[in-house]
Design a protein around this motif. Sequence first.
Motif, short mmCIF file in Angstrom:
data_model
loop_
_atom_site.label_atom_id
_atom_site.label_comp_id
_atom_site.label_asym_id
_atom_site.label_seq_id
_atom_site.Cartn_x
_atom_site.Cartn_y
_atom_site.Cartn_z
N VAL A 207 -39.78 51.22 -70.01
CA VAL A 207 -40.07 52.65 -69.97
C VAL A 207 -41.42 52.88 -70.66
O VAL A 207 -41.63 52.43 -71.79
N ALA A 208 -42.31 53.60 -69.98
CA ALA A 208 -43.58 54.01 -70.60
C ALA A 208 -43.46 55.48 -70.99
O ALA A 208 -42.94 56.29 -70.23
N THR A 209 -43.91 55.82 -72.19
CA THR A 209 -43.77 57.20 -72.68
C THR A 209 -45.13 57.81 -72.95
O THR A 209 -46.08 57.12 -73.34
N ILE A 249 -42.47 56.55 -66.00
CA ILE A 249 -43.04 57.35 -67.07
C ILE A 249 -42.03 58.38 -67.57
O ILE A 249 -41.37 59.04 -66.78
N CYS A 250 -41.92 58.48 -68.90
CA CYS A 250 -41.10 59.52 -69.52
C CYS A 250 -42.02 60.37 -70.40
O CYS A 250 -42.75 59.84 -71.23
N ASP A 251 -42.00 61.67 -70.19
CA ASP A 251 -42.83 62.58 -71.00
C ASP A 251 -42.34 62.59 -72.45
O ASP A 251 -41.23 62.15 -72.77
N ASP A 252 -43.17 63.13 -73.32
CA ASP A 252 -42.81 63.25 -74.73
C ASP A 252 -41.87 64.43 -74.93
O ASP A 252 -42.18 65.41 -75.63
N ASP A 253 -40.69 64.33 -74.33
CA ASP A 253 -39.66 65.35 -74.42
C ASP A 253 -38.45 64.71 -75.07
O ASP A 253 -37.85 63.79 -74.51
N PRO A 254 -38.06 65.17 -76.27
CA PRO A 254 -36.97 64.51 -77.00
C PRO A 254 -35.69 64.38 -76.19
O PRO A 254 -35.08 63.29 -76.15
N GLU A 255 -35.25 65.45 -75.54
CA GLU A 255 -34.00 65.39 -74.79
C GLU A 255 -34.13 64.49 -73.57
O GLU A 255 -33.20 63.76 -73.23
N ALA A 256 -35.29 64.55 -72.92
CA ALA A 256 -35.48 63.70 -71.75
C ALA A 256 -35.47 62.23 -72.14
O ALA A 256 -34.87 61.39 -71.45
N LEU A 257 -36.10 61.89 -73.26
CA LEU A 257 -36.13 60.51 -73.71
C LEU A 257 -34.74 60.03 -74.10
O LEU A 257 -34.32 58.94 -73.70
N ARG A 258 -34.01 60.84 -74.86
CA ARG A 258 -32.66 60.45 -75.25
C ARG A 258 -31.78 60.25 -74.01
O ARG A 258 -31.03 59.27 -73.91
N GLY A 259 -31.85 61.18 -73.07
CA GLY A 259 -31.03 61.07 -71.87
C GLY A 259 -31.38 59.86 -71.03
O GLY A 259 -30.50 59.17 -70.51
N LEU A 260 -32.69 59.57 -70.91
CA LEU A 260 -33.12 58.42 -70.13
C LEU A 260 -32.62 57.12 -70.75
O LEU A 260 -32.07 56.25 -70.05
N LEU A 261 -32.78 56.98 -72.06
CA LEU A 261 -32.33 55.75 -72.72
C LEU A 261 -30.82 55.60 -72.61
O LEU A 261 -30.30 54.49 -72.38
N GLU A 262 -30.09 56.69 -72.75
CA GLU A 262 -28.62 56.63 -72.64
C GLU A 262 -28.21 56.18 -71.24
O GLU A 262 -27.32 55.35 -71.08
N ASP A 263 -28.89 56.71 -70.22
CA ASP A 263 -28.57 56.31 -68.84
C ASP A 263 -28.86 54.83 -68.61
O ASP A 263 -28.10 54.14 -67.93
N GLN A 264 -29.95 54.33 -69.17
CA GLN A 264 -30.36 52.95 -68.91
C GLN A 264 -29.48 51.93 -69.61
O GLN A 264 -29.46 50.76 -69.22
N THR A 265 -28.76 52.34 -70.64
CA THR A 265 -27.87 51.38 -71.32
C THR A 265 -26.77 50.88 -70.39
O THR A 265 -26.17 49.83 -70.65
N LEU A 266 -26.50 51.60 -69.31
CA LEU A 266 -25.45 51.19 -68.38
C LEU A 266 -25.85 49.99 -67.55
O LEU A 266 -25.00 49.30 -67.00
#
Length: 437
Positions: A207-209, A249-266
Motif C-alpha cells: 500500500v502506498a500512502t 494508493i491510499c489518501d492520508d485519511d485516517p478512517e480510509a487507512l484503517r479500513g483498508l488495512l483491516e480489509d487486507q488482513t483477510l
Amino acid sequence: MTATADAEAAANELTPLADYLGSVLRRLRALPPLDLDLTQAYGNVLAEDVVAPHAYPAFDQAAVDGYAARWEDISGGSRGPGYVPAPSGIPGGRSIRLNVVGDLGAASWRPVRLTPGSCFSVAAGAPLPVGADVVVPVEWTDQGMAAVEIFRAPKRGYGVRRAGEELPAGTLLARAGTYVSPALVAVFAATGIGHVVVRPSPRVVIVATGDELVDVGRGSQPGQVVDTNSHALTAAAAEAGALAYRVGICDDDPEALRGLLEDQTLRADLIITTGGTGTGPGDMVRRILSRREGGRAGPVTFTEVALYPGTALGFGTVGAEEVPVVCLPGEPGAALIGFEVLARPAIQLLAGAEPVFRPSVRAHLLETVSSPVGLREFRPAHVAERRGGGYTVQPLAGGPFTLSGLAEANGLLVLGERVTTAAAGSTVDVLLLDRRR
C-alpha cells in the motif's frame, strides 16, 4: 559543540540496525506447512527433509544408443563364436562380430539374458539384458541389424547406468529450508515423489500512502508525485518469492487507512506500507498506527534506526488476525533500501527460507567514499570478480537516493556506523543483488 559532535550525539540516540532487525525477526514465525502436489511445489521452501523412497535409476539401463554386450566378448579376451579377425581398434587389430538377438527400447519390460557371442540393440533408457556390462555406441559399429561388427571396444561399464548409481533409496535429497528449484522437482519425480511438504509463499500486500500520490502513466506536477513505490515494492516482493498484491494508493485519511488495512488482513500474511513514517504534519501512517487508545500502545511501533537512507521504520501487527505490517519511508530510494534490509528478510522468514539475508562478499573498494557518522549506509554499487580470485566494488554515482543507481546496481556497498570515510583500496562488505530467479 561542533557539527560532527552534534551528529555523533544524534546518532547515539538511534537504534543500531542489527538490534532492530533482531527484535523484529524474533516476532515472526514461518507460515504453517502445506502438503502440495509436486507440480505446485516450485518456488516454495521445504518444510521437512525429503528422502528418496526409491532408487534412481530404478533399474540397470543403457545410457546411450548402441549394442548391449558382454565386455569379455568384445575385449579380445574371448574367442567364442563372435570373434572374427579384421583390422580395427579392437585389441590385437581385430574387429568383433556379434549376433543381434533382439531390440530393447525404453518401454521394454520383459527380462532377457545375454548368451556368449550375442548382443541386443538398445536405446538410451532401455533396461539392460541380464549379463550385459557394456553398451557399444552405434557410431563405433557398422550398425548391423542381424549381426553387428564392432570396430572399437569401450571400457567395461561404458554406456551403462546401474540401479541406484546416482541416488540410492534412502538418500537425503534436500533439507528443510531448501528452495524448490526446477532441477529439484526433477529429482523428486525421478525417485518416485509426488507430494512434498512446503511452506507456502507469503501473500504480501503493498500500500502506498499520501495525498500527493498519482498513478503511473503521467509526469509529476507541483503538488503531485507519481506513485513509484507500490509498483517497485510489488516487484521486489515477487522477486523475494512472495505472492505480491499491489493495492495502490491510499489518501492520508485516517478512517480510509484503517479500513483498508483491516480489509487486507483477510488475504495477507504481511502488509507493507510506504510513506508517512516520519514525524512531520503529513505523516499520517505514523500518527494513526502508533496512536495510543484506551491506555494501550498503537499496533505499530515506529523506531529511529541507524540506517541510511531512511531512518524511520515501523513494525507491528494489525487486525484481529495480527497480520505483520512493515512501514517503509516514502522516498523511493529509502523505500527500496528499507525493503532490502527489513521487508525482504521478513518475507524469507515467513517462507521458511534459510538464510533470510542476501549473500555478501568482501570486496576491494575502487573509489574513496564518505558516509554519515553513526549510520549504517547501503549504497548502490557494481561488483565484479577479479582475475585470480576476490571481488572489486565500484560505488555508483549519486549515492543511495538515486533510482538510476539502484537500477544499475548488482550489489549494495555496506558502510558501518563507525565508518565516515572508506579509502580506495580498503576492503568493504557488499550485499549481492542476484535478481535472476
